[in-house]
Each structure stands twice: as structure tokens, then as C-alpha cells.
Design an enzyme around this catalytic site. Structure first.
Site, PDB file in Angstrom:
ATOM      1  N   LYS A  20      -4.447  15.703 -67.803  1.00 34.06           N
ATOM      2  CA  LYS A  20      -5.184  14.545 -67.297  1.00 34.06           C
ATOM      3  C   LYS A  20      -4.909  13.307 -68.174  1.00 34.06           C
ATOM      4  CE  LYS A  20      -8.955  17.580 -65.658  1.00 34.06           C
ATOM      5  NZ  LYS A  20     -10.439  17.803 -65.724  1.00 34.06           N
ATOM      6  N   TYR A  60      -9.550  16.963 -55.633  1.00 33.62           N
ATOM      7  CA  TYR A  60     -10.871  17.502 -55.984  1.00 33.62           C
ATOM      8  C   TYR A  60     -11.794  17.615 -54.773  1.00 33.62           C
ATOM      9  CZ  TYR A  60     -10.141  17.436 -61.079  1.00 33.62           C
ATOM     10  OH  TYR A  60      -9.712  17.695 -62.378  1.00 33.62           O
ATOM     11  N   ASN A 123     -11.848  16.738 -70.564  1.00 33.36           N
ATOM     12  CA  ASN A 123     -11.412  18.072 -71.004  1.00 33.36           C
ATOM     13  C   ASN A 123      -9.904  18.291 -70.844  1.00 33.36           C
ATOM     14  OD1 ASN A 123     -11.340  18.391 -68.260  1.00 33.36           O
ATOM     15  ND2 ASN A 123     -12.822  20.069 -68.163  1.00 33.36           N
ATOM     16  N   HIS A 126      -6.170  20.337 -66.217  1.00 35.56           N
ATOM     17  CA  HIS A 126      -6.591  21.010 -64.987  1.00 35.56           C
ATOM     18  C   HIS A 126      -5.726  22.236 -64.765  1.00 35.56           C
ATOM     19  CE1 HIS A 126      -7.580  21.758 -60.770  1.00 35.56           C
ATOM     20  NE2 HIS A 126      -6.297  21.974 -60.623  1.00 35.56           N
ATOM     21  N   GLU A 137      -2.701  23.367 -54.126  1.00 33.63           N
ATOM     22  CA  GLU A 137      -2.490  22.281 -55.085  1.00 33.63           C
ATOM     23  C   GLU A 137      -0.999  22.023 -55.314  1.00 33.63           C
ATOM     24  OE1 GLU A 137      -6.769  22.717 -57.427  1.00 33.63           O
ATOM     25  OE2 GLU A 137      -4.950  23.449 -58.428  1.00 33.63           O
TER      26      GLU A 137
HETATM   27  N1  UDP Z   1     -16.680  18.046 -64.484  1.00 28.56           N
HETATM   28  C1  UDP Z   1     -17.572  17.112 -64.964  1.00 28.56           C
HETATM   29  N2  UDP Z   1     -18.903  17.454 -65.045  1.00 28.56           N
HETATM   30  C2  UDP Z   1     -19.344  18.693 -64.679  1.00 28.56           C
HETATM   31  C3  UDP Z   1     -18.425  19.626 -64.189  1.00 28.56           C
HETATM   32  C4  UDP Z   1     -17.092  19.274 -64.109  1.00 28.56           C
HETATM   33  O1  UDP Z   1     -17.198  16.010 -65.325  1.00 28.56           O
HETATM   34  O2  UDP Z   1     -20.557  18.946 -64.781  1.00 28.56           O
HETATM   35  C5  UDP Z   1     -15.261  17.697 -64.418  1.00 28.56           C
HETATM   36  C6  UDP Z   1     -14.445  18.416 -65.498  1.00 28.56           C
HETATM   37  O3  UDP Z   1     -13.518  17.486 -66.046  1.00 28.56           O
HETATM   38  C7  UDP Z   1     -13.735  19.503 -64.719  1.00 28.56           C
HETATM   39  C8  UDP Z   1     -13.562  18.868 -63.358  1.00 28.56           C
HETATM   40  O4  UDP Z   1     -14.740  18.096 -63.164  1.00 28.56           O
HETATM   41  O5  UDP Z   1     -12.515  19.867 -65.336  1.00 28.56           O
HETATM   42  C9  UDP Z   1     -13.428  19.836 -62.216  1.00 28.56           C
HETATM   43  O6  UDP Z   1     -14.531  20.717 -62.223  1.00 28.56           O
HETATM   44  P1  UDP Z   1     -14.329  22.278 -62.039  1.00 28.56           P
HETATM   45  O7  UDP Z   1     -15.678  22.885 -61.865  1.00 28.56           O
HETATM   46  O8  UDP Z   1     -13.323  22.544 -60.975  1.00 28.56           O
HETATM   47  O9  UDP Z   1     -13.782  22.732 -63.483  1.00 28.56           O
HETATM   48  P2  UDP Z   1     -12.317  23.231 -63.931  1.00 28.56           P
HETATM   49  O10 UDP Z   1     -11.743  24.030 -62.792  1.00 28.56           O
HETATM   50  O11 UDP Z   1     -11.499  22.016 -64.266  1.00 28.56           O
HETATM   51  O12 UDP Z   1     -12.568  24.078 -65.150  1.00 28.56           O
HETATM   52 MG    MG Z   2     -11.547  23.545 -60.797  1.00 28.59          MG
END
Ligand code: UDP
Ligand code: MG
Length: 161
Positions: A20, A60, A123, A126, A137
Site C-alpha cells: 500500500k 475493497y 498496515n 494487502h 483480485e
Molecule cells: N481496516 C481499517 N479499520 C478496520 C479494519 C480494517 O482501517 O477496523 C483497513 C485495514 O487497512 C485493512 C483493510 O481495511 O487492511 C481491509 O480490511 P480487511 O478486513 O479485509 O483486512 P485485511 O484482509 O487487509 O487483513
Molecule cells: Mg481483506
């Protein structure tokens, strides 16, 4: 190709991984690529681009009802992202293990997010969350001709015949 890759062809899978904008700006491209490469996975596609917000919203789409959706899509489209496809046995599930829990507060040390990030909204990486998501994706981010099929000599040392 070789007998080795034929034997394992059915088990080889691909996943979509993106560094990211925060990971790119923090100079973590090589660190992140290196973790996948050293594990033994094969890089089959890579490019750097700044996604539009509309594209981020498609990526997303499953999170569109969540309160953080808008900010998340603004952030993903705020600067260059490194989009990749990695291939290997079990790479979808194990790739998620290498990445660590969504919130770096919960990510174990030794994982990418555990070692390199602090906030859930920053974080740095992805990864597809399952085989179906991975296919979708990869299709969203890459044209078929951008995926490179090739053998690695190291495969015979990574996989048992
Ligand atoms: N995210 C966020 N707040 C939250 C949960 C997720 O900002 O409470 C962001 C975080 O950067 C995450 C992304 O949204 O990587 C996508 O969420 P997902 O649940 O798919 O997590 P991932 O698959 O990336 O672990
Ligand atoms: Mg995810």
C-alpha cells in the site's frame, strides 16, 4: 516443464499481494518482496501504479458497508501501490500468515505487519483472503498477459518430487 512442476501443478496456487502507499513511502518495497521471495514463492507479476479511488472501491467492494470504507479507499488511491502476484504451494493461506493479523496491534512479531507497522489503517500490505478472492483480485489488477509463466531452478529444492 520438469517432472517436479508437473507433479505439483495441481497444488500450485496464486495470490494477489499489494504494498500500500504507506509501505511504498516508508521504503519497505524490497523488505516485503524479500520475505515472499526468501520463503520460496515465485513472483509472476509486478507493477507500480496509483489506483483511482473508483478502482480502490472495486478492490475493497466487500467492505463497502464498513465505516472505514471511504477513508480506506481514499488512502489506497493516495499514492503509488506495488501490485504483485505470487505463486507457490499454499501461497494464499501462508501469504496471509507472513502478512500477519489485520491490526498490527495483534500481529505477531515475525510477521510483516507485526514487525513493520503500528496502525490498522496504515498496515502497509494487502493479501487475498482466500482462493476465490485471489482469482478475482488478480483479474481485477492484471491482464492475463501480464502474468509470466516460468520455471525456477530452485523449485526442485523447494518441493519434494
Ligand atoms: N481496516 C481499517 N479499520 C478496520 C479494519 C480494517 O482501517 O477496523 C483497513 C485495514 O487497512 C485493512 C483493510 O481495511 O487492511 C481491509 O480490511 P480487511 O478486513 O479485509 O483486512 P485485511 O484482509 O487487509 O487483513
Ligand atoms: Mg481483506
Amino acid at each position: 516443464g520438469s517432472a517436479v512442476s508437473t507433479v505439483h501443478a495441481a497444488e500450485i496456487e496464486r495470490t494477489f499481494i499489494a504494498i500500500k502507499p504507506d509501505g511504498v513511502q516508508r521504503g519497505l518495497i524490497s523488505e516485503i518482496i524479500s520475505r515472499f521471495e526468501r520463503k520460496g514463492y515465485k513472483l509472476v507479476a509486478i507493477k507500480i501504479l496509483t489506483p483511482t479511488k473508483e478502482f480502490a472501491m472495486l478492490h475493497y467492494d466487500d467492505l463497502k458497508e464498513r465505516p472505514f470504507f471511504n477513508g480506506l479507499c481514499d488512502f489506497l488511491s493516495s499514492g503509488p501501490v506495488v501490485a504483485m502476484v505470487w505463486e507457490g504451494q499454499g501461497v494464499v493461506k501462508y501469504g496471509r500468515k507472513l502478512i500477519g493479523a489485520t491490526s498490527p496491534h495483534n500481529s505477531e512479531p515475525g510477521t510483516i505487519r507485526g514487525d513493520l507497522a503500528i496502525s490498522v489503517g496504515r498496515n502497509i500490505i494487502h493479501g487475498s483472503d482466500g482462493p476465490e478472492t485471489a482469482k478475482n483480485e488478480i483479474n481485477l489488477w492484471f491482464k492475463p498477459e501480464e502474468l509470466v509463466d516460468y520455471g525456477l531452478d530452485s523449485e526442485k529444492w523447494l518441493y519434494e518430487p
